[in-house]
Design a protein around this motif. Structure first.
Motif, PDB file in Angstrom:
ATOM      1  N   LEU A 168       7.293  23.879 -16.030  1.00 49.75           N
ATOM      2  CA  LEU A 168       7.056  23.202 -14.744  1.00 49.75           C
ATOM      3  C   LEU A 168       8.251  23.762 -13.776  1.00 49.75           C
ATOM      4  O   LEU A 168       9.138  23.983 -14.150  1.00 49.75           O
ATOM      5  CB  LEU A 168       6.920  21.736 -15.009  1.00 49.75           C
ATOM      6  N   HIS A 169       7.318  23.814 -12.534  1.00 50.42           N
ATOM      7  CA  HIS A 169       8.715  24.598 -11.620  1.00 50.42           C
ATOM      8  C   HIS A 169       8.257  24.182 -10.147  1.00 50.42           C
ATOM      9  O   HIS A 169       6.946  23.672 -10.101  1.00 50.42           O
ATOM     10  CB  HIS A 169       8.870  25.876 -11.897  1.00 50.42           C
ATOM     11  N   GLN A 170       9.061  24.305  -9.183  1.00 49.73           N
ATOM     12  CA  GLN A 170       9.106  24.239  -7.678  1.00 49.73           C
ATOM     13  C   GLN A 170       9.027  25.766  -7.115  1.00 49.73           C
ATOM     14  O   GLN A 170      10.181  26.528  -7.727  1.00 49.73           O
ATOM     15  CB  GLN A 170       9.546  23.240  -7.065  1.00 49.73           C
ATOM     16  N   ASP A 171       8.576  26.110  -6.379  1.00 48.57           N
ATOM     17  CA  ASP A 171       8.408  27.445  -5.875  1.00 48.57           C
ATOM     18  C   ASP A 171       9.535  27.874  -4.643  1.00 48.57           C
ATOM     19  O   ASP A 171      10.144  28.805  -4.603  1.00 48.57           O
ATOM     20  CB  ASP A 171       7.234  27.903  -5.274  1.00 48.57           C
ATOM     21  N   GLY A 172      10.014  26.586  -3.803  1.00 46.98           N
ATOM     22  CA  GLY A 172      11.046  27.147  -2.770  1.00 46.98           C
ATOM     23  C   GLY A 172      10.284  27.077  -1.643  1.00 46.98           C
ATOM     24  O   GLY A 172      10.697  26.639  -0.646  1.00 46.98           O
ATOM     25  N   GLU A 173       9.077  27.718  -1.631  1.00 42.67           N
ATOM     26  CA  GLU A 173       8.276  27.752  -0.177  1.00 42.67           C
ATOM     27  C   GLU A 173       7.605  26.408  -0.217  1.00 42.67           C
ATOM     28  O   GLU A 173       7.215  25.829  -1.245  1.00 42.67           O
ATOM     29  CB  GLU A 173       6.975  28.906  -0.372  1.00 42.67           C
ATOM     30  N   PRO A 174       7.553  25.978   1.036  1.00 41.26           N
ATOM     31  CA  PRO A 174       7.020  24.366   1.486  1.00 41.26           C
ATOM     32  C   PRO A 174       5.618  24.450   0.748  1.00 41.26           C
ATOM     33  O   PRO A 174       5.005  23.439   0.159  1.00 41.26           O
ATOM     34  CB  PRO A 174       7.104  24.279   2.754  1.00 41.26           C
ATOM     35  N   PHE A 175       4.676  25.542   1.055  1.00 43.49           N
ATOM     36  CA  PHE A 175       3.367  25.267   0.403  1.00 43.49           C
ATOM     37  C   PHE A 175       3.176  26.442  -0.495  1.00 43.49           C
ATOM     38  O   PHE A 175       3.354  27.799   0.035  1.00 43.49           O
ATOM     39  CB  PHE A 175       2.299  25.244   1.693  1.00 43.49           C
ATOM     40  N   THR A 176       2.278  26.564  -1.500  1.00 41.34           N
ATOM     41  CA  THR A 176       1.715  27.647  -2.144  1.00 41.34           C
ATOM     42  C   THR A 176       0.312  27.083  -2.752  1.00 41.34           C
ATOM     43  O   THR A 176       0.004  26.155  -3.096  1.00 41.34           O
ATOM     44  CB  THR A 176       2.454  27.841  -3.546  1.00 41.34           C
ATOM     45  N   PHE A 177      -0.534  28.259  -2.455  1.00 41.95           N
ATOM     46  CA  PHE A 177      -2.171  28.164  -2.913  1.00 41.95           C
ATOM     47  C   PHE A 177      -2.494  29.154  -3.768  1.00 41.95           C
ATOM     48  O   PHE A 177      -2.085  30.377  -3.740  1.00 41.95           O
ATOM     49  CB  PHE A 177      -3.049  28.276  -1.745  1.00 41.95           C
ATOM     50  N   ALA A 178      -3.138  28.822  -4.964  1.00 44.81           N
ATOM     51  CA  ALA A 178      -3.544  29.560  -5.906  1.00 44.81           C
ATOM     52  C   ALA A 178      -5.145  29.768  -5.727  1.00 44.81           C
ATOM     53  O   ALA A 178      -5.964  28.466  -5.895  1.00 44.81           O
ATOM     54  CB  ALA A 178      -3.209  29.236  -7.139  1.00 44.81           C
ATOM     55  N   HIS A 179      -5.774  31.059  -5.690  1.00 47.04           N
ATOM     56  CA  HIS A 179      -7.263  31.276  -5.537  1.00 47.04           C
ATOM     57  C   HIS A 179      -7.834  31.794  -6.922  1.00 47.04           C
ATOM     58  O   HIS A 179      -7.039  33.015  -7.130  1.00 47.04           O
ATOM     59  CB  HIS A 179      -7.522  31.711  -4.415  1.00 47.04           C
ATOM     60  N   LEU A 180      -8.573  31.367  -7.647  1.00 41.81           N
ATOM     61  CA  LEU A 180      -9.151  32.132  -8.873  1.00 41.81           C
ATOM     62  C   LEU A 180     -10.047  33.273  -8.407  1.00 41.81           C
ATOM     63  O   LEU A 180     -11.040  33.022  -7.653  1.00 41.81           O
ATOM     64  CB  LEU A 180      -9.908  31.187  -9.852  1.00 41.81           C
ATOM     65  N   ILE A 181      -9.687  34.397  -8.620  1.00 42.42           N
ATOM     66  CA  ILE A 181     -10.677  35.638  -8.466  1.00 42.42           C
ATOM     67  C   ILE A 181     -11.479  35.995  -9.508  1.00 42.42           C
ATOM     68  O   ILE A 181     -12.706  36.126  -9.521  1.00 42.42           O
ATOM     69  CB  ILE A 181      -9.531  36.857  -8.106  1.00 42.42           C
TER      70      ILE A 181
END
Length: 263
Positions: A168-181
């Protein structure tokens, strides 16, 4: 932005994560052929090079950086650099947020010009940007956009493809989006959302009452976003499924950070 999108953004900011589906990203394409554009984007994942920092992790990736002008909805890709071994590369820096690479400036193979020009990719990024720029610090200035093409792939039944970081982690960027291809012949790839204080732990080390969500992205363009200050997140490693062929899970990741000038 539609009322539904505004409500989704409100939930994203309030609870720290939100899920989306394919239809959310297709409205802005007009009469362009969404299937053909998606096919071109999916094809960009077929020959991803191995992660140069973890070649035995069965992880493959490319990375690109862009600048967004929110009030114009304009997106400009930043130039790449030439690496003597990897060819065109883009630098990636997470500060100390990735415990596997603290303070390290990594260089990943760059996203191709043809993929950067894909209209569906642009539409996905701009949809994500509408969600992210509800935050005032992103709405009123230039925004740095990071774009990852990431694939976990396993050939043997005993192999395991491992995300980074594998906690489990945080990225540092305010927002991250993940899109399944795509997701084919794999088990695992389970997403877990928990409070920020769980960062650094495996989900098995976290009390069940602290787990806010656990889900798997199954269909093309099944997606979710996280508001980094509110949550930590995780995706489990993948193994090959029951069929006697390669197993693959391909995901597009998009993150947003204020583009702060250095003086």
């Amino acid at each position: 932005m539609t009322t539904v999108a505004v409500e989704a953004t409100t939930r994203l900011m309030a609870k720290g994560f939100e899920r989306y589906d394919c239809e959310d990203f297709l409205e802005g394409l007009g009469d362009r052929d969404a299937d053909a554009l998606f096919g071109q984007l999916r094809d960009a994942f077929t020959e991803l090079p191995p992660d140069p920092y973890a070649e035995r992790a069965h992880r493959y990736r490319r990375y690109g950086r862009a600048v967004l002008v929110p009030w114009e909805q304009s997106l400009t890709w930043l130039p790449t650099h030439q690496d003597p071994v990897l060819g065109p590369v883009t630098e990636y820096y997470q500060g100390d947020h990735n415990p596997e690479h603290p303070g390290r400036r990594r260089r990943f193979p760059a996203i191709s010009a043809a993929t950067r020009a894909n209209a569906l990719l642009r539409q996905i990024i701009l949809f994500d940007a509408q969600e992210a720029t509800q935050l005032e610090s992103l709405r009123n200035g230039l925004v740095h956009v990071g774009v990852h093409l990431l694939k976990l792939a396993v050939d043997g039944s005993e192999e395991e493809a491992v995300p980074s970081p594998n906690v489990l982690h945080q990225d540092g960027e305010p927002f991250t989006f993940a899109h399944l291809i795509s997701r084919d012949n794999v088990t695992g790839g389970v997403n877990v959302i928990a409070p920020p204080r769980c960062a650094g732990l495996h989900p098995e080390e976290v009390s069940k009452e602290l787990i806010q969500a656990e889900f798997t992205l199954d269909r093309p363009l099944d997606s979710y976003g996280v508001y980094d200050p509110q949550v930590s997140h995780y995706v489990s490693p993948v193994r090959r499924g029951t069929a006697a062929r390669r197993g693959e899970r391909s995901v597009l990741l998009v993150d947003f950070t204020p583009y702060v000038p250095h003086i």
